[in-house]
Write a protein that holds these residues in place. Structure first.
Motif, mmCIF file in Angstrom:
data_model
loop_
_atom_site.group_PDB
_atom_site.id
_atom_site.type_symbol
_atom_site.label_atom_id
_atom_site.label_comp_id
_atom_site.label_asym_id
_atom_site.label_seq_id
_atom_site.Cartn_x
_atom_site.Cartn_y
_atom_site.Cartn_z
ATOM 1 N N LEU A 82 0.827 -1.200 0.000
ATOM 2 C CA LEU A 82 0.000 0.000 0.000
ATOM 3 C C LEU A 82 0.861 1.249 0.000
ATOM 4 O O LEU A 82 1.838 1.331 0.758
ATOM 5 C CB LEU A 82 -0.889 0.045 1.258
ATOM 6 C CG LEU A 82 -1.753 -1.175 1.582
ATOM 7 C CD1 LEU A 82 -2.357 -1.011 2.964
ATOM 8 C CD2 LEU A 82 -2.839 -1.331 0.533
ATOM 9 N N PRO A 83 0.530 2.255 -0.815
ATOM 10 C CA PRO A 83 1.171 3.561 -0.613
ATOM 11 C C PRO A 83 0.849 4.021 0.800
ATOM 12 O O PRO A 83 -0.296 3.885 1.260
ATOM 13 C CB PRO A 83 0.498 4.461 -1.656
ATOM 14 C CG PRO A 83 -0.088 3.512 -2.653
ATOM 15 C CD PRO A 83 -0.461 2.281 -1.905
ATOM 16 N N PHE A 84 1.827 4.566 1.517
ATOM 17 C CA PHE A 84 1.566 4.845 2.923
ATOM 18 C C PHE A 84 0.540 5.953 3.095
ATOM 19 O O PHE A 84 0.655 7.042 2.538
ATOM 20 C CB PHE A 84 2.836 5.234 3.684
ATOM 21 C CG PHE A 84 2.536 5.482 5.137
ATOM 22 C CD1 PHE A 84 2.407 4.416 6.012
ATOM 23 C CD2 PHE A 84 2.315 6.766 5.603
ATOM 24 C CE1 PHE A 84 2.084 4.634 7.338
ATOM 25 C CE2 PHE A 84 1.989 6.992 6.931
ATOM 26 C CZ PHE A 84 1.876 5.922 7.807
ATOM 27 N N SER A 85 -0.472 5.620 3.899
ATOM 28 C CA SER A 85 -1.494 6.574 4.326
ATOM 29 C C SER A 85 -1.999 6.053 5.664
ATOM 30 O O SER A 85 -2.459 4.907 5.747
ATOM 31 C CB SER A 85 -2.645 6.653 3.321
ATOM 32 O OG SER A 85 -3.814 7.146 3.931
ATOM 33 N N LEU A 86 -1.888 6.848 6.707
ATOM 34 C CA LEU A 86 -2.309 6.392 8.030
ATOM 35 C C LEU A 86 -3.786 5.996 8.019
ATOM 36 O O LEU A 86 -4.160 4.939 8.541
ATOM 37 C CB LEU A 86 -2.068 7.505 9.059
ATOM 38 C CG LEU A 86 -2.567 7.193 10.481
ATOM 39 C CD1 LEU A 86 -1.871 5.971 11.048
ATOM 40 C CD2 LEU A 86 -2.357 8.410 11.390
ATOM 41 N N LYS A 87 -4.630 6.812 7.399
ATOM 42 C CA LYS A 87 -6.066 6.520 7.394
ATOM 43 C C LYS A 87 -6.347 5.214 6.662
ATOM 44 O O LYS A 87 -7.096 4.357 7.159
ATOM 45 C CB LYS A 87 -6.810 7.684 6.732
ATOM 46 C CG LYS A 87 -8.316 7.505 6.715
ATOM 47 C CD LYS A 87 -8.987 8.744 6.111
ATOM 48 C CE LYS A 87 -10.507 8.576 6.085
ATOM 49 N NZ LYS A 87 -11.179 9.770 5.487
ATOM 50 N N ARG A 88 -5.722 5.042 5.505
ATOM 51 C CA ARG A 88 -5.969 3.828 4.726
ATOM 52 C C ARG A 88 -5.399 2.596 5.422
ATOM 53 O O ARG A 88 -6.025 1.534 5.442
ATOM 54 C CB ARG A 88 -5.350 3.983 3.343
ATOM 55 C CG ARG A 88 -5.598 2.787 2.431
ATOM 56 C CD ARG A 88 -5.014 3.037 1.057
ATOM 57 N NE ARG A 88 -5.219 1.898 0.178
ATOM 58 C CZ ARG A 88 -4.735 1.816 -1.046
ATOM 59 N NH1 ARG A 88 -4.017 2.821 -1.553
ATOM 60 N NH2 ARG A 88 -4.956 0.753 -1.782
ATOM 61 N N LEU A 89 -4.215 2.744 6.023
ATOM 62 C CA LEU A 89 -3.601 1.618 6.713
ATOM 63 C C LEU A 89 -4.429 1.212 7.931
ATOM 64 O O LEU A 89 -4.652 0.025 8.176
ATOM 65 C CB LEU A 89 -2.181 1.999 7.143
ATOM 66 C CG LEU A 89 -1.370 0.926 7.881
ATOM 67 C CD1 LEU A 89 -1.200 -0.326 7.028
ATOM 68 C CD2 LEU A 89 -0.011 1.486 8.294
ATOM 69 N N ARG A 90 -4.920 2.205 8.690
ATOM 70 C CA ARG A 90 -5.750 1.904 9.851
ATOM 71 C C ARG A 90 -7.006 1.145 9.431
ATOM 72 O O ARG A 90 -7.383 0.147 10.053
ATOM 73 C CB ARG A 90 -6.136 3.201 10.560
ATOM 74 C CG ARG A 90 -6.974 2.973 11.817
ATOM 75 C CD ARG A 90 -7.556 4.278 12.324
ATOM 76 N NE ARG A 90 -6.520 5.190 12.770
ATOM 77 C CZ ARG A 90 -6.456 6.477 12.435
ATOM 78 N NH1 ARG A 90 -7.369 7.003 11.611
ATOM 79 N NH2 ARG A 90 -5.509 7.244 12.899
ATOM 80 N N SER B 224 12.180 4.772 6.673
ATOM 81 C CA SER B 224 10.972 5.484 7.103
ATOM 82 C C SER B 224 11.301 6.289 8.349
ATOM 83 O O SER B 224 11.989 5.804 9.253
ATOM 84 C CB SER B 224 9.842 4.502 7.416
ATOM 85 O OG SER B 224 8.749 5.171 8.026
ATOM 86 N N THR C 10 5.999 3.504 1.574
ATOM 87 C CA THR C 10 5.176 2.341 1.278
ATOM 88 C C THR C 10 4.982 1.500 2.536
ATOM 89 O O THR C 10 5.887 1.398 3.368
ATOM 90 C CB THR C 10 5.831 1.470 0.189
ATOM 91 O OG1 THR C 10 6.053 2.286 -0.978
ATOM 92 C CG2 THR C 10 4.970 0.277 -0.188
ATOM 93 N N ARG D 43 -7.435 -0.678 6.724
ATOM 94 C CA ARG D 43 -7.126 -2.015 6.199
ATOM 95 C C ARG D 43 -6.809 -2.994 7.318
ATOM 96 O O ARG D 43 -7.224 -4.148 7.280
ATOM 97 C CB ARG D 43 -5.935 -1.921 5.224
ATOM 98 C CG ARG D 43 -5.746 -3.185 4.424
ATOM 99 C CD ARG D 43 -6.892 -3.406 3.458
ATOM 100 N NE ARG D 43 -6.914 -4.768 2.936
ATOM 101 C CZ ARG D 43 -7.669 -5.746 3.389
ATOM 102 N NH1 ARG D 43 -8.508 -5.528 4.417
ATOM 103 N NH2 ARG D 43 -7.649 -6.935 2.854
#
Length: 387
Positions: free
Chosen positions: A323-331, A349, A380, A333
């Motif tokens: 995943l391209p890093f995004s806190l909202k998207r990672l949370r 990182s 990423t 998922r």
């Protein structure tokens, strides 16, 4: 510990104090001290015995059963070579034909002990009088007559009658680590000049030592024990066998030039996280070749491959999502996957893992491994499971 305290611990009363302290070492320090004093022991002897009992307990991981008989200083124990590492070095010196060795900056005597046990006669020199007394006591209690310990300045040592030199410059001052080689004791200028005086020289240094300080023609080795990089060693003159070596004690060794470049591609199904010794020795490309792998970013030491392969040089993770890093998207998922237990690895990182863990607000019964890295320069997140 000064020589007078050490001498007191070696008297019959001191031996009694050490035996009592060993039984009390795991208890409350204040209660243990009171118990020793109530037995009639002087307060200073009781304190010294308790300190030694604590240090002996801590030293067991480095010295095994020998720790119960040895004497230590706190700084000496922190910098002392683990016995498995010292024994391997001594065996290599012995195999190279070394029969007499000058140990400059011998500390509490860890490397001198291993060398003497391998059959090498050791002339050890230590600048601190208390530490020198400890090293001499350790040689005596372990029955190693091949070791002669003197208190003195390494820069004034006569090296004309030895086959080889081992130097482990002190890298602590006032209880703090020293990172500037110029502030080592003895100083770097003296240390770096040793190979010109005695070609068969080994220098033990901190793992973070600058590659630019490797003497010309020397072998630079990084050593790890159970995944922890514990030292760098420069093998000079006839002792040099390869340009770079990563030694995983008790497991394997990887060698190479340190200049090779691994191919670069896209993330594959399996990610390898190389041992720190491999990374420090700049042997990631050599490791990648052993698993048919490549990098996803030329500056990041994660290796990717299409298939898993058993290897002592790295741990392997099966990548399930990129995943391209995004806190909202990672949370989101991780919540969808029900991940409540998360191992976080990172290279390249700037994120702080424990702060990220709090920000992710994990809940659920599942476990996963999260790798924070860069792919072609882009931040990423990789989600996977250990193989």
């Amino acid at each position: 510990m000064n020589p007078e305290q050490l001498a007191a611990l070696r008297t019959p009363e001191g031996v009694k104090a050490l035996a009592m302290a060993a039984e009390l070492a795991s208890g409350d320090p204040l209660s243990s001290a009171a118990a020793l004093r109530s037995s009639g022991l002087p307060a200073d002897l009781a304190a010294a015995a308790l300190t030694q009992a604590d240090l002996r307990r801590r030293a067991a991981g480095k010295f095994g059963a020998d720790a119960d008989r040895m004497f230590f200083t706190r700084a000496g124990l922190e910098q002392a070579t683990r016995s498995a590492v010292a024994e391997r070095r001594a065996a290599r010196l012995r195999a190279a034909g070394v029969r007499t060795l000058a140990d400059l900056g011998c500390g509490i005597g860890a490397d001198a002990i291993a060398a003497a046990r391998s059959g090498i006669t050791v002339y050890a020199l230590e600048a601190d009088p208390g530490t020198a007394a400890v090293a001499a006591a350790n040689a005596e209690v372990l029955g190693l007559g091949r070791i002669t310990v003197r208190h003195g300045d390494a820069t004034a040592a006569d090296l004309s009658d030895v086959d080889a030199v081992f130097c482990d410059p002190a890298r602590r001052r006032g209880g703090r680590r020293v990172f500037d080689p110029g502030a080592y004791s003895p100083p770097w200028d003296f240390v770096a000049a040793l190979p010109a005086r005695v070609p068969r020289t080994v220098l033990k240094l901190a793992p973070g030592i600058d590659h630019g300080l490797v003497p010309p023609g020397a072998e630079a080795e990084w050593v790890s024990v159970r995944g922890e990089v514990v030292e760098a060693a420069f093998w000079c003159g006839p002792l040099a066998e390869v340009p770079r070596r990563a030694t995983l004690v008790g497991s394997a060794e990887l060698t190479g030039t340190g200049d090779a470049k691994a191919p670069v591609g896209t993330p594959a199904e399996y990610l390898y996280d190389p041992d720190g010794a491999v990374v420090r020795a700049h042997l990631v490309a050599e490791f990648a070749a052993t698993v048919g792998g490549h990098l996803a970013d030329p500056e990041i030491a994660y290796v990717y491959a299409a298939t898993p392969a058993p290897t002592p040089y790295a741990r392997c993770i099966k990548i399930e999502e990129v995943l391209p890093f995004s806190l909202k998207r990672l949370r989101a998922r991780l919540r969808e996957r029900g991940v409540g237990r998360l191992e976080i690895l990172k290279r390249g990182s700037a994120l702080e893992p424990e702060k990220l863990r709090r920000d992710l607000r994990l809940t659920g019964p599942a476990g996963a491994t999260l790798v924070l890295t860069r792919v072609a320069g882009a931040p990423t997140a990789l989600i996977g499971q250990p193989v």
